[in-house]
Design an enzyme around this catalytic site. Structure first.
Site, PDB file in Angstrom:
ATOM      1  N   LEU A 165       0.814  -1.211   0.000  1.00 38.51           N
ATOM      2  CA  LEU A 165       0.000   0.000   0.000  1.00 38.51           C
ATOM      3  C   LEU A 165       0.851   1.265   0.000  1.00 38.51           C
ATOM      4  O   LEU A 165       0.309   2.369  -0.077  1.00 38.51           O
ATOM      5  CB  LEU A 165      -0.903   0.031   1.239  1.00 38.51           C
ATOM      6  CG  LEU A 165      -2.262  -0.650   1.180  1.00 38.51           C
ATOM      7  CD1 LEU A 165      -3.021  -0.379   2.475  1.00 38.51           C
ATOM      8  CD2 LEU A 165      -3.079  -0.162  -0.005  1.00 38.51           C
ATOM      9  N   SER A 166       2.164   1.124   0.090  1.00 37.91           N
ATOM     10  CA  SER A 166       3.025   2.300   0.180  1.00 37.91           C
ATOM     11  C   SER A 166       2.832   3.283  -0.974  1.00 37.91           C
ATOM     12  O   SER A 166       2.777   4.497  -0.753  1.00 37.91           O
ATOM     13  CB  SER A 166       4.496   1.871   0.276  1.00 37.91           C
ATOM     14  OG  SER A 166       4.748   1.241   1.514  1.00 37.91           O
ATOM     15  N   LYS A 219      15.609  -5.316   4.406  1.00 35.34           N
ATOM     16  CA  LYS A 219      15.845  -4.378   5.501  1.00 35.34           C
ATOM     17  C   LYS A 219      17.211  -4.543   6.169  1.00 35.34           C
ATOM     18  O   LYS A 219      17.847  -3.560   6.536  1.00 35.34           O
ATOM     19  CB  LYS A 219      14.739  -4.497   6.549  1.00 35.34           C
ATOM     20  CG  LYS A 219      13.374  -4.025   6.046  1.00 35.34           C
ATOM     21  CD  LYS A 219      12.336  -4.105   7.152  1.00 35.34           C
ATOM     22  CE  LYS A 219      10.981  -3.610   6.680  1.00 35.34           C
ATOM     23  NZ  LYS A 219       9.974  -3.620   7.773  1.00 35.34           N
ATOM     24  N   ASP A 244      10.121   2.321  11.118  1.00 32.89           N
ATOM     25  CA  ASP A 244       9.250   1.321  11.735  1.00 32.89           C
ATOM     26  C   ASP A 244       9.210   1.507  13.253  1.00 32.89           C
ATOM     27  O   ASP A 244       8.148   1.366  13.872  1.00 32.89           O
ATOM     28  CB  ASP A 244       9.744  -0.094  11.426  1.00 32.89           C
ATOM     29  CG  ASP A 244       9.436  -0.543  10.016  1.00 32.89           C
ATOM     30  OD1 ASP A 244       8.444  -0.049   9.443  1.00 32.89           O
ATOM     31  OD2 ASP A 244      10.186  -1.376   9.476  1.00 32.89           O
ATOM     32  N   GLY A 254       6.665 -13.721  17.160  1.00 30.59           N
ATOM     33  CA  GLY A 254       7.540 -13.725  15.995  1.00 30.59           C
ATOM     34  C   GLY A 254       8.945 -13.312  16.373  1.00 30.59           C
ATOM     35  O   GLY A 254       9.192 -12.836  17.487  1.00 30.59           O
ATOM     36  N   GLY A 265      11.428 -11.949  13.674  1.00 30.79           N
ATOM     37  CA  GLY A 265      12.139 -11.340  12.555  1.00 30.79           C
ATOM     38  C   GLY A 265      12.459  -9.877  12.773  1.00 30.79           C
ATOM     39  O   GLY A 265      12.460  -9.367  13.898  1.00 30.79           O
ATOM     40  N   TYR A 312      -1.972  -5.627   7.774  1.00 36.36           N
ATOM     41  CA  TYR A 312      -3.151  -4.890   7.333  1.00 36.36           C
ATOM     42  C   TYR A 312      -3.896  -5.610   6.217  1.00 36.36           C
ATOM     43  O   TYR A 312      -5.003  -5.217   5.850  1.00 36.36           O
ATOM     44  CB  TYR A 312      -2.769  -3.471   6.874  1.00 36.36           C
ATOM     45  CG  TYR A 312      -1.795  -3.412   5.709  1.00 36.36           C
ATOM     46  CD1 TYR A 312      -2.242  -3.507   4.390  1.00 36.36           C
ATOM     47  CD2 TYR A 312      -0.437  -3.254   5.928  1.00 36.36           C
ATOM     48  CE1 TYR A 312      -1.362  -3.447   3.326  1.00 36.36           C
ATOM     49  CE2 TYR A 312       0.452  -3.188   4.874  1.00 36.36           C
ATOM     50  CZ  TYR A 312      -0.005  -3.285   3.581  1.00 36.36           C
ATOM     51  OH  TYR A 312       0.870  -3.239   2.527  1.00 36.36           O
TER      52      TYR A 312
END
Length: 264
Positions: A14-15, A63, A99, A122, A124, A210
């Site tokens: 969606l960026s 990243k 982030d 998680g 990561g 999302y």
């Protein structure tokens, strides 16, 4: 000026919607595209950039790879051990991470209470940034719940680097989180009824996804419990990127409206 989001897969991002809405609201004639760049491909992509490029948003799996390819690394990108933002400034390539502050802003928009302890599902790069965000919010203990301790080792080490010297634990994903806030970074397909039940007593749920929405965990939040969604995170981190790229204040409402419309 040209900007883009890079990653693999990338078609779902969606960026472009958010950033283009921001440019339109700010009256900027800028471009923002989505470009598929697989693991190991960031270096060649950067080598091929021409004049006119200003900023890059990075998603998985780029990243961590980005930190070895830039001229400067911000303190928060070094802390997380990952960069989601690259800014090109007169030949200098700078790595940053929005982030982390974006997660803090997303939680504070929905919840103004104390955060003394946090749990992350998680292990990561997103677990690292949201774990550090929990520390920024005041958590003195952060537990990473992962399928294996080895998988969460790098994220746990990143959270331990927080200046507040938090108590960082690694637990099984099968253990019930004991925290003021639980952050889920696991796929919706991994959110079975047992996992949802284990999180039922945590007052604040932060679901970083999302799409699909709502996830099983997000759908379970009701009553007095607080839900922070993946779009909240996406909008806040994108707004911070917008400001790094343009030097102007981000039109947050316009960016959020565009994201909500696209998801609808």
């Amino acid at each position: 000026m040209r900007c883009a989001v890079l990653g693999d897969p990338i078609a779902h991002s969606l960026s472009p919607v958010l950033h283009r809405a921001g440019y339109a609201a700010a009256g900027l004639d800028w471009e923002y595209d989505a470009v598929r760049v697989p693991a190991g491909g960031l270096g060649p992509f950067l080598d091929g950039l021409t004049t006119g490029w200003r900023g890059l948003s990075l998603t998985m799996p780029l990243k961590r790879e980005a930190l070895t390819l830039t001229d400067e690394v911000s303190g928060r990108a070094a802390l997380v051990g990952a960069a989601n933002t690259l800014v090109l400034d007169e030949g200098v390539l700078r790595a940053d991470n929005t982030d982390l502050p974006g997660a803090v802003a997303a939680v504070r928009e929905r919840y103004d209470g104390q955060v003394r302890s946090g749990a992350v599902l998680g292990g990561g790069a997103t677990a690292a940034s949201t774990g550090l965000a929990l520390c920024d919010l005041g958590a003195h203990r952060v537990t990473l719940h992962a399928r294996s301790p080895e998988r969460a080792a790098e994220a746990a080490e990143a959270v331990r680097r927080h200046p507040s010297s938090p108590d960082v634990l690694v637990a099984s994903l099968d253990e019930a989180p004991q925290a003021d806030v639980v952050v889920s970074t696991v796929p919706a397909s991994a959110q079975d009824a047992a996992l949802v039940a284990r999180c039922a007593e945590v007052p604040v749920v932060f679901e970083v996804l999302y799409d699909p929405w709502p996830t099983p965990l997000a759908a379970s939040v009701g009553g007095d419990r607080v839900l922070v969604g993946g779009l909240d995170l996406l909008v806040h981190q994108a707004a911070l990127q917008f400001e790094l790229f343009t030097g102007a204040e981000a039109p947050l409402a316009a960016m959020r409206d565009a994201g909500e419309a696209a998801l609808a």
